[in-house]
Design a protein around this motif. Structure first.
Motif, PDB file in Angstrom:
ATOM      1  N   TYR A 309       0.845  -1.197   0.000  1.00 40.33           N
ATOM      2  CA  TYR A 309       0.000   0.000   0.000  1.00 40.33           C
ATOM      3  C   TYR A 309       0.880   1.247   0.000  1.00 40.33           C
ATOM      4  CZ  TYR A 309      -3.826  -3.087   1.483  1.00 40.33           C
ATOM      5  OH  TYR A 309      -4.767  -4.077   1.564  1.00 40.33           O
ATOM      6  N   MET A 310       0.347   2.315  -0.590  1.00 38.83           N
ATOM      7  CA  MET A 310       1.043   3.598  -0.569  1.00 38.83           C
ATOM      8  C   MET A 310       0.025   4.704  -0.337  1.00 38.83           C
ATOM      9  SD  MET A 310       3.751   5.244  -3.285  1.00 38.83           S
ATOM     10  CE  MET A 310       2.538   5.543  -4.579  1.00 38.83           C
ATOM     11  N   GLY A 311       0.406   5.712   0.447  1.00 39.66           N
ATOM     12  CA  GLY A 311      -0.487   6.832   0.739  1.00 39.66           C
ATOM     13  C   GLY A 311       0.306   8.105   0.911  1.00 39.66           C
ATOM     14  N   ARG A 312      -0.436   9.212   1.063  1.00 42.22           N
ATOM     15  CA  ARG A 312       0.194  10.518   1.246  1.00 42.22           C
ATOM     16  C   ARG A 312       0.278  10.919   2.713  1.00 42.22           C
ATOM     17  NH1 ARG A 312       0.394  14.286  -2.347  1.00 42.22           N
ATOM     18  NH2 ARG A 312       1.692  15.164  -0.717  1.00 42.22           N
ATOM     19  N   ASP A 313      -0.296  10.134   3.596  1.00 41.02           N
ATOM     20  CA  ASP A 313      -0.125  10.333   5.029  1.00 41.02           C
ATOM     21  C   ASP A 313      -0.403   9.010   5.722  1.00 41.02           C
ATOM     22  OD1 ASP A 313      -2.990  10.154   5.497  1.00 41.02           O
ATOM     23  OD2 ASP A 313      -3.148  12.207   4.772  1.00 41.02           O
ATOM     24  N   ASP A 438       8.071   6.534 -11.221  1.00 36.68           N
ATOM     25  CA  ASP A 438       7.408   7.761 -11.674  1.00 36.68           C
ATOM     26  C   ASP A 438       6.792   8.536 -10.516  1.00 36.68           C
ATOM     27  OD1 ASP A 438       8.040   7.058 -14.327  1.00 36.68           O
ATOM     28  OD2 ASP A 438       6.224   5.831 -14.473  1.00 36.68           O
ATOM     29  N   LEU A 439       7.577   8.710  -9.453  1.00 35.53           N
ATOM     30  CA  LEU A 439       7.118   9.456  -8.282  1.00 35.53           C
ATOM     31  C   LEU A 439       7.689  10.868  -8.289  1.00 35.53           C
ATOM     32  CD1 LEU A 439       7.512   6.706  -5.522  1.00 35.53           C
ATOM     33  CD2 LEU A 439       5.475   7.296  -6.834  1.00 35.53           C
ATOM     34  N   LEU A 440       6.995  11.773  -7.614  1.00 38.20           N
ATOM     35  CA  LEU A 440       7.454  13.161  -7.511  1.00 38.20           C
ATOM     36  C   LEU A 440       8.479  13.276  -6.388  1.00 38.20           C
ATOM     37  CD1 LEU A 440       3.974  14.921  -7.826  1.00 38.20           C
ATOM     38  CD2 LEU A 440       5.704  14.637  -9.613  1.00 38.20           C
ATOM     39  N   PRO A 441       9.614  13.900  -6.653  1.00 38.28           N
ATOM     40  CA  PRO A 441      10.673  13.939  -5.636  1.00 38.28           C
ATOM     41  C   PRO A 441      10.340  14.818  -4.437  1.00 38.28           C
ATOM     42  CG  PRO A 441      11.289  15.263  -7.534  1.00 38.28           C
ATOM     43  CD  PRO A 441      10.034  14.537  -7.910  1.00 38.28           C
ATOM     44  N   TYR A 442       9.414  15.759  -4.588  1.00 36.18           N
ATOM     45  CA  TYR A 442       9.127  16.686  -3.490  1.00 36.18           C
ATOM     46  C   TYR A 442       7.903  16.271  -2.665  1.00 36.18           C
ATOM     47  CZ  TYR A 442       6.028  18.386  -7.203  1.00 36.18           C
ATOM     48  OH  TYR A 442       5.112  18.473  -8.217  1.00 36.18           O
ATOM     49  N   VAL A 443       7.404  15.066  -2.871  1.00 38.67           N
ATOM     50  CA  VAL A 443       6.230  14.574  -2.149  1.00 38.67           C
ATOM     51  C   VAL A 443       6.655  13.454  -1.203  1.00 38.67           C
ATOM     52  CG1 VAL A 443       4.053  13.328  -2.392  1.00 38.67           C
ATOM     53  CG2 VAL A 443       4.568  15.221  -3.925  1.00 38.67           C
ATOM     54  N   GLN A 444       6.140  13.500   0.024  1.00 37.97           N
ATOM     55  CA  GLN A 444       6.394  12.431   0.980  1.00 37.97           C
ATOM     56  C   GLN A 444       5.381  11.305   0.765  1.00 37.97           C
ATOM     57  OE1 GLN A 444       5.860  13.428   5.138  1.00 37.97           O
ATOM     58  NE2 GLN A 444       7.380  11.915   5.787  1.00 37.97           N
ATOM     59  N   TYR A 445       5.895  10.078   0.617  1.00 39.05           N
ATOM     60  CA  TYR A 445       5.042   8.911   0.404  1.00 39.05           C
ATOM     61  C   TYR A 445       5.140   7.980   1.611  1.00 39.05           C
ATOM     62  CZ  TYR A 445       5.019  10.415  -4.481  1.00 39.05           C
ATOM     63  OH  TYR A 445       4.879  11.149  -5.642  1.00 39.05           O
ATOM     64  N   TRP A 446       3.995   7.457   2.004  1.00 36.92           N
ATOM     65  CA  TRP A 446       3.944   6.466   3.078  1.00 36.92           C
ATOM     66  C   TRP A 446       3.689   5.094   2.462  1.00 36.92           C
ATOM     67  CZ3 TRP A 446       4.823   7.290   8.271  1.00 36.92           C
ATOM     68  CH2 TRP A 446       4.967   8.618   8.657  1.00 36.92           C
ATOM     69  N   VAL A 447       4.452   4.104   2.907  1.00 40.09           N
ATOM     70  CA  VAL A 447       4.392   2.760   2.330  1.00 40.09           C
ATOM     71  C   VAL A 447       4.253   1.736   3.450  1.00 40.09           C
ATOM     72  CG1 VAL A 447       5.619   1.032   0.953  1.00 40.09           C
ATOM     73  CG2 VAL A 447       5.794   3.455   0.344  1.00 40.09           C
ATOM     74  N   ASN A 448       3.470   0.703   3.188  1.00 45.20           N
ATOM     75  CA  ASN A 448       3.404  -0.413   4.123  1.00 45.20           C
ATOM     76  C   ASN A 448       3.157  -1.702   3.347  1.00 45.20           C
ATOM     77  OD1 ASN A 448       3.572  -1.727   6.537  1.00 45.20           O
ATOM     78  ND2 ASN A 448       1.763  -0.792   7.459  1.00 45.20           N
ATOM     79  N   ILE A 449       3.600  -2.803   3.926  1.00 48.38           N
ATOM     80  CA  ILE A 449       3.397  -4.132   3.346  1.00 48.38           C
ATOM     81  C   ILE A 449       2.660  -4.974   4.371  1.00 48.38           C
ATOM     82  CG2 ILE A 449       4.479  -6.155   2.303  1.00 48.38           C
ATOM     83  CD1 ILE A 449       6.892  -4.470   1.691  1.00 48.38           C
ATOM     84  N   THR A 450       1.563  -5.560   3.956  1.00 43.42           N
ATOM     85  CA  THR A 450       0.778  -6.415   4.848  1.00 43.42           C
ATOM     86  C   THR A 450       0.907  -7.869   4.430  1.00 43.42           C
ATOM     87  OG1 THR A 450      -1.248  -6.240   3.519  1.00 43.42           O
ATOM     88  CG2 THR A 450      -0.882  -4.545   5.205  1.00 43.42           C
ATOM     89  N   TYR A 504      -0.058  25.667  -0.562  1.00 45.24           N
ATOM     90  CA  TYR A 504       0.671  24.397  -0.470  1.00 45.24           C
ATOM     91  C   TYR A 504      -0.107  23.343   0.333  1.00 45.24           C
ATOM     92  CZ  TYR A 504       4.590  27.255  -2.066  1.00 45.24           C
ATOM     93  OH  TYR A 504       5.397  28.092  -2.782  1.00 45.24           O
ATOM     94  N   ARG A 505      -0.823  23.811   1.340  1.00 48.33           N
ATOM     95  CA  ARG A 505      -1.575  22.848   2.155  1.00 48.33           C
ATOM     96  C   ARG A 505      -2.694  22.213   1.331  1.00 48.33           C
ATOM     97  NH1 ARG A 505      -3.373  23.824   8.426  1.00 48.33           N
ATOM     98  NH2 ARG A 505      -3.533  21.599   8.967  1.00 48.33           N
ATOM     99  N   ASN A 506      -3.391  23.036   0.552  1.00 52.42           N
ATOM    100  CA  ASN A 506      -4.462  22.497  -0.285  1.00 52.42           C
ATOM    101  C   ASN A 506      -3.931  21.554  -1.354  1.00 52.42           C
ATOM    102  OD1 ASN A 506      -6.403  23.923   1.138  1.00 52.42           O
ATOM    103  ND2 ASN A 506      -6.320  25.696  -0.240  1.00 52.42           N
ATOM    104  N   LEU A 507      -2.692  21.761  -1.768  1.00 45.55           N
ATOM    105  CA  LEU A 507      -2.068  20.886  -2.751  1.00 45.55           C
ATOM    106  C   LEU A 507      -1.540  19.596  -2.124  1.00 45.55           C
ATOM    107  CD1 LEU A 507      -0.054  23.552  -4.809  1.00 45.55           C
ATOM    108  CD2 LEU A 507      -2.163  22.367  -5.495  1.00 45.55           C
ATOM    109  N   GLY A 508      -1.660  19.481  -0.803  1.00 45.06           N
ATOM    110  CA  GLY A 508      -1.211  18.283  -0.120  1.00 45.06           C
ATOM    111  C   GLY A 508       0.262  18.250   0.180  1.00 45.06           C
ATOM    112  N   LEU A 509       0.919  19.418   0.111  1.00 48.25           N
ATOM    113  CA  LEU A 509       2.364  19.472   0.334  1.00 48.25           C
ATOM    114  C   LEU A 509       2.707  19.849   1.765  1.00 48.25           C
ATOM    115  CD1 LEU A 509       3.433  21.253  -2.971  1.00 48.25           C
ATOM    116  CD2 LEU A 509       3.307  18.804  -2.493  1.00 48.25           C
ATOM    117  N   GLU A 510       1.731  20.225   2.563  1.00 52.37           N
ATOM    118  CA  GLU A 510       1.959  20.606   3.954  1.00 52.37           C
ATOM    119  C   GLU A 510       0.821  20.078   4.822  1.00 52.37           C
ATOM    120  OE1 GLU A 510       4.196  24.943   3.398  1.00 52.37           O
ATOM    121  OE2 GLU A 510       2.033  24.865   3.783  1.00 52.37           O
ATOM    122  N   GLY A 511       1.117  19.879   6.106  1.00 51.47           N
ATOM    123  CA  GLY A 511       0.081  19.562   7.076  1.00 51.47           C
ATOM    124  C   GLY A 511      -0.565  18.208   6.910  1.00 51.47           C
TER     125      GLY A 511
END
Length: 602
Positions: A309-313, A438-450, A504-511
């Motif tokens: 799985y991958m998410g933005r938070d 093909d990921l964006l370098p300035y975005v934090q990605y959360w990853v998990n394996i179940t 930036y917050r609305n774009l998902g880059l902060e908070g």
């Protein structure tokens, strides 16, 4: 009351049932009492089953004028300790004046009570003798059962003129309630598990099954069973090149009397590592524990597969399924008594081919409900267990890092051969990799394996999966500190310029962090530093050379975020910065320094 023909919405029929079970008491042999009654302020309507008095146990007057509600402490204690186990409520109207044990019920209300009434009950046990400061460990289970009432006309069997409680009770189905009560006991004290390590695992029952009926049993799907193959004198059944004529099946009935409080659970999640690089994240994981851990109840290795799985938070709802792998196996549905039932654990294709020789099964999925497989006097059809997304060699899918590595010669890494282990001491055979591109370098990605199992099909237990949030890791699709140093990458900062009106917050880059979502905008702002050394000092200055903020960046190089850090635009004096041009410096551990500018438009 089981009247499934009731049309009044306020009395809408509920065909289910709840019950209380004693799970643990401080002593194995106790006097148990069960007393129920209908409570009413009118003594003529206050009723409960009562034993006739004897010289040893004289009848007790509750001082209320009725037979039901106990008033005052001494009367309440009496029903706790009287050793009475009341008859079932449905028998009330059948108690006769000549009954040797029970008082004759008040006839004006006996019928109403028999066909359903509002009652209370006390379940009690003892006696106990305790000293001040001592404690009594007591455990109860409150359980439910589906579909106790299955006959819509059964209610009529216990109405006035009929009063046939035996027929009424014979039409009740306690199967689901009994199953759940048994599970409650198993969860409290896992059967077959030696919790305290004293060599005692509980009570079991052993039966012998003739090998000639193995084809009808196939893979046993029973909770907590051990199967022991015993060599015979004849040659009826072959397993792993050894011949047997029967098998002994040991089923655990109860545990070792030491509480476990463990329910059914999926296999443990794999150990995994994120290895970031340019615009991609490499996911490496080792599934040794996932693929070898026995289920606590079935005592089988019931591992089925993995999901990434991958998410933005970190929130569960933010994760999306990226890919999955599960073993290629099939559920077998058997036609019995007019219905298709699933009784066994999933089969691999090889297992099906070994069991059923004619016709040879090449593709189990061609055998459907309308085109079943016929074997002797049985009809089967097959369906995939999960997706059967099991091609580990496909480019772009989960794949083995060492595809030619055989299974290890031992289950203990300390005893393994050197060629069986990775550099960090894990079994190579269980090493997997997946690349997210093909990921964006300035975005934090959360990853998990179940990891997930196949459940217990014969017991109606669905497949279980580990948490998609517990153990998750985050990273940016940026080169590691080692890659950045090797390639001569310079530190860069983004966004630059930083604009307060950029949203930036609305774009998902902060908070996006779980601890930031409730904070105001001015407390979640972030300027990012990338391509950092693992250990360095980040300093921000005004054009006049005043120190605005100093950040000590010290992360172990193997951490996927070792080359990244952020500044929240809060000064060392805990104030929000103002618009202007700022200098930043990066001073590495070896003294190497990099300098750059940052524009902030507030």
């Amino acid at each position: 009351d089981g009247n499934l023909n009731e049309d009044n919405p306020a009395l809408s029929p509920t065909p289910h049932v709840t019950a209380t079970r004693i799970v643990r008491t401080p002593a194995k042999k106790l006097n148990v009492s069960f007393n129920w009654w209908v409570s009413n302020g009118n003594p003529n309507l206050d009723f409960g089953p009562r034993l006739k008095g004897t010289d040893e146990n004289p009848f007790r007057d509750f001082r209320t004028g009725g037979l039901g509600t106990p008033e005052r402490d001494e009367n309440k204690y009496h029903i706790l300790s009287n050793g009475e186990f009341d008859y079932d409520q449905v028998y009330t109207a059948n108690i006769q004046p000549t009954d040797e044990n029970w008082l004759y019920p008040v006839q004006s209300i006996a019928g109403d009570i028999s066909d359903g009434f509002d009652t209370r009950y006390v379940l009690s046990f003892g006696p106990f003798y305790i000293q001040p400061g001592q404690t009594l460990p007591l455990s109860f289970a409150y359980v439910a059962g589906k579909d106790l009432h299955v006959d819509k006309d059964n209610y009529d069997n216990n109405l006035a003129g009929n009063y046939n409680p035996k027929l009424f009770q014979d039409n009740l189905n306690f199967d689901d309630l009994a199953l759940n009560a048994r599970w409650a006991s198993w969860i409290y004290d896992n059967p077959g598990v030696d919790t305290d390590g004293d060599g005692y695992s509980g009570v079991s029952d052993t039966c012998t099954i003739d090998s000639t009926i193995l084809d009808s049993i196939d893979v046993l799907d029973s909770i907590v069973i051990d199967t022991t193959l015993t060599p015979p004198e004849t040659t009826l059944y072959s397993h792993d090149s050894v011949v047997y004529d029967y098998i002994e099946v040991k089923q655990w009935i109860k545990g070792d009397d030491v509480p476990d409080f463990k329910g059914a659970s999926p296999p443990p999640a794999p150990d995994f590592w994120i290895e970031p690089t340019y615009d991609r994240l490499g996911i490496r994981f080792n599934g040794y524990r996932s693929e070898t851990t026995e289920d606590i109840f079935s005592q089988n290795v019931d591992f089925e597969g993995y999901r990434i799985y991958m998410g933005r938070d970190e929130r569960s709802e933010s994760y999306s399924l990226i890919t999955s792998y599960d073993r290629p196996d099939y559920n077998k549905y058997v036609y019995s008594k007019g219905a298709w039932t699933l009784n066994d654990v999933p089969y691999s294709l090889e297992e099906l081919q070994n069991l059923y020789k004619t016709p040879v099964i090449t593709d189990p999925l061609i055998y459907t409900r309308t085109n079943p497989y016929s074997y002797l006097d049985s009809l089967f059809y097959f369906d995939k267990q999960d997706l059967n997304a099991s091609d580990l060699g496909t480019v772009g899918s989960i794949h083995k890092l060492y595809p030619d590595q055989p299974k290890p010669s031992t289950s203990n890494p300390a005893l393994a051969k050197p060629e069986e282990l990775t550099e960090d001491g894990y079994f190579k055979y269980y090493e997997y990799e997946y690349i997210i591109e093909d990921l964006l370098p300035y975005v934090q990605y959360w990853v998990n394996i179940t990891a997930f199992d196949y459940g217990s099909p014969g017991k109606g237990l669905e497949a279980l999966e580990t948490s998609r949030t517990v153990g998750a890791q985050s990273s940016y699709a940026l080169p590691t500190t080692q890659d950045a140093a090797r390639d001569g990458e310079k530190v860069f900062i983004y966004p630059n310029p930083y604009r307060i009106d950029a949203g930036y917050r609305n774009l998902g880059l902060e908070g996006r962090g779980s601890n930031q979502r409730t904070l105001p905008d001015d407390r979640v702002r972030a300027v990012h530093f990338a391509n950092l050394p693992a250990k360095c000092t980040i300093s921000i200055f005004t054009l006049d050379g005043d120190l605005v903020k100093e950040i000590d960046h010290d992360i172990i190089p193997s951490d996927p975020n070792a080359s990244h850090d952020t500044w929240d635009l809060i000064t060392r004096n805990t104030q929000l910065v103002v618009s202007g041009i700022y200098y930043w410096t990066i001073e590495a551990e070896n003294g190497e320094t990099q300098v750059g500018k940052l524009v902030i438009i507030m």
